[in-house]
Design a protein around this motif. Structure first.
Motif, PDB file in Angstrom:
ATOM      1  N   ASP A  28     -54.594   1.644   1.295  1.00 31.12           N
ATOM      2  CA  ASP A  28     -53.428   0.849   1.906  1.00 31.12           C
ATOM      3  C   ASP A  28     -52.281   1.694   1.662  1.00 31.12           C
ATOM      4  O   ASP A  28     -51.140   1.345   2.341  1.00 31.12           O
ATOM      5  CB  ASP A  28     -53.405  -0.647   1.599  1.00 31.12           C
ATOM      6  N   GLN A  29     -52.219   2.706   0.719  1.00 30.64           N
ATOM      7  CA  GLN A  29     -50.820   3.466   0.436  1.00 30.64           C
ATOM      8  C   GLN A  29     -51.561   4.668  -0.362  1.00 30.64           C
ATOM      9  O   GLN A  29     -52.480   4.615  -0.849  1.00 30.64           O
ATOM     10  CB  GLN A  29     -49.974   2.622  -0.547  1.00 30.64           C
ATOM     11  N   PRO A  30     -50.563   5.715  -0.340  1.00 29.05           N
ATOM     12  CA  PRO A  30     -50.938   6.966  -0.876  1.00 29.05           C
ATOM     13  C   PRO A  30     -51.023   6.897  -2.747  1.00 29.05           C
ATOM     14  O   PRO A  30     -50.066   6.692  -2.989  1.00 29.05           O
ATOM     15  CB  PRO A  30     -49.923   7.981  -0.722  1.00 29.05           C
ATOM     16  N   ALA A  31     -52.505   6.766  -3.090  1.00 26.91           N
ATOM     17  CA  ALA A  31     -52.574   6.627  -4.452  1.00 26.91           C
ATOM     18  C   ALA A  31     -52.153   7.957  -5.282  1.00 26.91           C
ATOM     19  O   ALA A  31     -52.071   8.982  -4.734  1.00 26.91           O
ATOM     20  CB  ALA A  31     -54.057   6.305  -4.974  1.00 26.91           C
ATOM     21  N   THR A  32     -51.960   7.818  -6.687  1.00 28.37           N
ATOM     22  CA  THR A  32     -51.568   8.925  -7.298  1.00 28.37           C
ATOM     23  C   THR A  32     -52.843   9.740  -7.414  1.00 28.37           C
ATOM     24  O   THR A  32     -53.943   9.068  -7.583  1.00 28.37           O
ATOM     25  CB  THR A  32     -51.257   8.508  -8.796  1.00 28.37           C
ATOM     26  N   ALA A  33     -52.678  10.919  -8.000  1.00 29.39           N
ATOM     27  CA  ALA A  33     -53.887  11.897  -8.059  1.00 29.39           C
ATOM     28  C   ALA A  33     -54.761  11.518  -9.353  1.00 29.39           C
ATOM     29  O   ALA A  33     -55.858  11.727  -9.363  1.00 29.39           O
ATOM     30  CB  ALA A  33     -53.418  13.138  -7.965  1.00 29.39           C
ATOM     31  N   THR A  34     -53.767  11.126 -10.255  1.00 33.05           N
ATOM     32  CA  THR A  34     -54.427  10.670 -11.573  1.00 33.05           C
ATOM     33  C   THR A  34     -55.428   9.617 -11.458  1.00 33.05           C
ATOM     34  O   THR A  34     -56.589   9.704 -11.893  1.00 33.05           O
ATOM     35  CB  THR A  34     -53.199  10.386 -12.530  1.00 33.05           C
ATOM     36  N   GLU A  47     -69.013  14.197  -4.767  1.00 32.33           N
ATOM     37  CA  GLU A  47     -67.302  14.101  -4.199  1.00 32.33           C
ATOM     38  C   GLU A  47     -67.323  12.697  -4.081  1.00 32.33           C
ATOM     39  O   GLU A  47     -68.039  11.624  -3.656  1.00 32.33           O
ATOM     40  CB  GLU A  47     -67.143  14.843  -3.097  1.00 32.33           C
ATOM     41  N   THR A  48     -65.731  12.263  -4.100  1.00 35.71           N
ATOM     42  CA  THR A  48     -65.361  11.065  -3.755  1.00 35.71           C
ATOM     43  C   THR A  48     -64.106  11.320  -2.850  1.00 35.71           C
ATOM     44  O   THR A  48     -63.383  12.087  -2.969  1.00 35.71           O
ATOM     45  CB  THR A  48     -64.965   9.922  -4.677  1.00 35.71           C
ATOM     46  N   ALA A  49     -64.295  10.738  -1.530  1.00 37.43           N
ATOM     47  CA  ALA A  49     -63.203  10.700  -0.428  1.00 37.43           C
ATOM     48  C   ALA A  49     -62.286   9.635  -0.360  1.00 37.43           C
ATOM     49  O   ALA A  49     -62.663   8.437  -0.616  1.00 37.43           O
ATOM     50  CB  ALA A  49     -64.001  10.950   0.821  1.00 37.43           C
ATOM     51  N   PHE A  50     -61.055  10.100  -0.125  1.00 35.52           N
ATOM     52  CA  PHE A  50     -59.911   8.999  -0.016  1.00 35.52           C
ATOM     53  C   PHE A  50     -59.177   9.125   1.424  1.00 35.52           C
ATOM     54  O   PHE A  50     -58.892  10.050   1.776  1.00 35.52           O
ATOM     55  CB  PHE A  50     -58.802   9.110  -1.196  1.00 35.52           C
ATOM     56  N   LEU A  51     -59.477   7.849   2.096  1.00 34.40           N
ATOM     57  CA  LEU A  51     -58.665   7.921   3.439  1.00 34.40           C
ATOM     58  C   LEU A  51     -57.470   6.900   3.275  1.00 34.40           C
ATOM     59  O   LEU A  51     -57.325   5.938   2.614  1.00 34.40           O
ATOM     60  CB  LEU A  51     -59.516   7.312   4.277  1.00 34.40           C
ATOM     61  N   HIS A  52     -56.388   7.604   3.757  1.00 33.25           N
ATOM     62  CA  HIS A  52     -55.087   6.813   3.950  1.00 33.25           C
ATOM     63  C   HIS A  52     -54.744   6.861   5.396  1.00 33.25           C
ATOM     64  O   HIS A  52     -54.715   7.790   6.008  1.00 33.25           O
ATOM     65  CB  HIS A  52     -54.027   7.393   2.929  1.00 33.25           C
ATOM     66  N   ARG A  53     -54.297   5.517   6.037  1.00 32.75           N
ATOM     67  CA  ARG A  53     -53.776   5.522   7.199  1.00 32.75           C
ATOM     68  C   ARG A  53     -52.298   5.833   7.448  1.00 32.75           C
ATOM     69  O   ARG A  53     -51.701   4.827   7.028  1.00 32.75           O
ATOM     70  CB  ARG A  53     -53.958   4.301   7.938  1.00 32.75           C
ATOM     71  N   GLU A  54     -51.883   6.582   8.125  1.00 31.35           N
ATOM     72  CA  GLU A  54     -50.429   6.773   8.305  1.00 31.35           C
ATOM     73  C   GLU A  54     -49.823   5.824   9.196  1.00 31.35           C
ATOM     74  O   GLU A  54     -50.283   5.230  10.154  1.00 31.35           O
ATOM     75  CB  GLU A  54     -49.937   8.350   8.989  1.00 31.35           C
ATOM     76  N   GLY A 279     -53.530  -0.152 -10.769  1.00 25.15           N
ATOM     77  CA  GLY A 279     -53.190   1.216 -11.288  1.00 25.15           C
ATOM     78  C   GLY A 279     -53.160   2.064 -10.374  1.00 25.15           C
ATOM     79  O   GLY A 279     -52.927   3.525 -10.806  1.00 25.15           O
ATOM     80  N   ALA A 280     -53.443   1.995  -9.118  1.00 28.84           N
ATOM     81  CA  ALA A 280     -53.467   3.313  -8.209  1.00 28.84           C
ATOM     82  C   ALA A 280     -52.216   3.561  -8.196  1.00 28.84           C
ATOM     83  O   ALA A 280     -52.008   4.842  -7.633  1.00 28.84           O
ATOM     84  CB  ALA A 280     -54.182   2.604  -6.841  1.00 28.84           C
ATOM     85  N   GLY A 281     -51.033   3.005  -8.191  1.00 30.21           N
ATOM     86  CA  GLY A 281     -49.765   3.588  -7.954  1.00 30.21           C
ATOM     87  C   GLY A 281     -49.646   3.876  -6.560  1.00 30.21           C
ATOM     88  O   GLY A 281     -50.255   3.435  -5.632  1.00 30.21           O
ATOM     89  N   CYS A 282     -48.301   4.434  -6.208  1.00 31.02           N
ATOM     90  CA  CYS A 282     -48.179   5.196  -5.136  1.00 31.02           C
ATOM     91  C   CYS A 282     -47.375   6.650  -5.113  1.00 31.02           C
ATOM     92  O   CYS A 282     -46.460   6.348  -5.773  1.00 31.02           O
ATOM     93  CB  CYS A 282     -47.136   4.053  -4.054  1.00 31.02           C
ATOM     94  N   ASP A 283     -47.924   7.364  -4.571  1.00 28.94           N
ATOM     95  CA  ASP A 283     -47.278   8.819  -4.488  1.00 28.94           C
ATOM     96  C   ASP A 283     -47.401   9.555  -3.163  1.00 28.94           C
ATOM     97  O   ASP A 283     -47.940  10.574  -3.015  1.00 28.94           O
ATOM     98  CB  ASP A 283     -47.814   9.612  -5.634  1.00 28.94           C
ATOM     99  N   PRO A 284     -46.329   9.076  -2.124  1.00 32.40           N
ATOM    100  CA  PRO A 284     -46.418   9.895  -0.988  1.00 32.40           C
ATOM    101  C   PRO A 284     -45.987  11.069  -0.944  1.00 32.40           C
ATOM    102  O   PRO A 284     -46.493  11.874  -0.197  1.00 32.40           O
ATOM    103  CB  PRO A 284     -45.413   8.952  -0.235  1.00 32.40           C
TER     104      PRO A 284
END
Length: 293
Positions: A28-34, A47-54, A279-284
């Protein structure tokens, strides 16, 4: 506790418990790479894919192996496409772009085959290189041609009679750039595995211990890389590729304009649920750097 939708898709197969597994997470928001890297390590899929809607409605896509982020992944993109369909965000016949490190990738659902989807991937050209004798010795097989590519993968063409399907995994002995992605391929006879109504034209196996992948099951990026060479050899604008890994599968590869290949394949949904996203955080800013249109 914060949760987000996640599922696991087995890509490029119409058989249950075959193909290449990929987890897909809807953020629901850009998570941190870590956090994404740690989650990919927990899933332990190739692989794990991460989708984020702008905010504009577009989708951004990133891929992580258990050990690192990668610039391109075909089977996890197919998995992400079918995940969007499962979540009601994509309808049969629709085609949309997914923004990624490899540009905007066009994906869509196959209107004729339920459970199948297509994606268009970039195809970097093959650059001829001298055959490394150490690799021939490791494989115990003669290499007819050997190439490099801007994708970073190395490609080796084996003789038609080489036992590619039963060849022992060479990952432990690979050296240099071969460790970052080695494609071993060969032509198939007319009685080879059938896919979408016709026999497959070639088969390959893919090894990338430098990316944390001893052997990948069915590798879309590898097929996108080599399919143009097979199309040229066979004088056709489409070919069928097979991957005789322990979890086998394949795809239809079609020319999609200069430097692009369209892959079509089926997939199976293995599980569907929610993950704890605490713990996902947010790092746009990191997403803007990593994902380019």
């Amino acid at each position: 506790m914060s949760t987000r939708p996640a599922l696991l898709v087995e890509a490029f197969t119409d058989e249950p418990l075959q193909g290449n597994g990929a987890a897909v997470v809807w953020l629901d928001q850009p998570a941190t790479a870590t956090w994404m890297q740690r989650l990919a390590g927990s899933f332990k899929q190739s692989e794990t894919a991460f989708l984020h809607r702008e905010a504009t409605g577009g989708w951004q896509l990133r891929w992580f192996t258990p050990s690192c982020e990668v610039p391109l992944c075909g089977h996890a993109t197919l998995a992400a496409t079918l995940a969007l369909a499962h979540w009601g965000c994509l309808q049969p016949g629709d085609t949309i772009p997914l923004a990624s490190r490899s540009g905007a990738l066009q994906v869509g659902l196959d209107g004729q085959r339920p459970g199948a989807a297509h994606l268009t991937l970039p195809s970097a050209g093959l650059e001829p290189l001298p055959v490394p004798q150490a690799l021939e010795t490791l494989l115990g097989q003669r290499i007819e041609h050997y190439w490099g590519s801007s994708l970073g993968y190395r490609v080796a063409l084996l003789q038609p009679t080489a036992p590619l399907a039963t060849l022992a995994c060479p990952s432990a002995g690979l050296e240099g750039q071969d460790r970052m992605g080695l494609v071993l391929m060969q032509p198939l006879p007319n009685e080879g595995p059938a896919l979408m109504g016709a026999p497959c034209d070639y088969q390959l196996r893919f090894f990338a211990p430098g990316l944390g992948i001893e052997e990948d099951s069915v590798t879309g990026s590898a097929h996108a890389l080599v399919a143009p060479w097979w199309m040229e050899q066979l004088q056709r604008n489409q070919v069928r590729g097979w991957q005789p890994s322990e979890r086998h599968g394949g795809m239809l590869c079609e020319a999609a304009g200069p430097g692009w290949v369209r892959l079509t394949g089926a997939a199976q949904l293995l599980w569907d649920g929610q993950i704890n996203s605490s713990g996902a955080g947010c790092d746009p800013d990191d997403w803007q750097r990593a994902v380019r249109l």
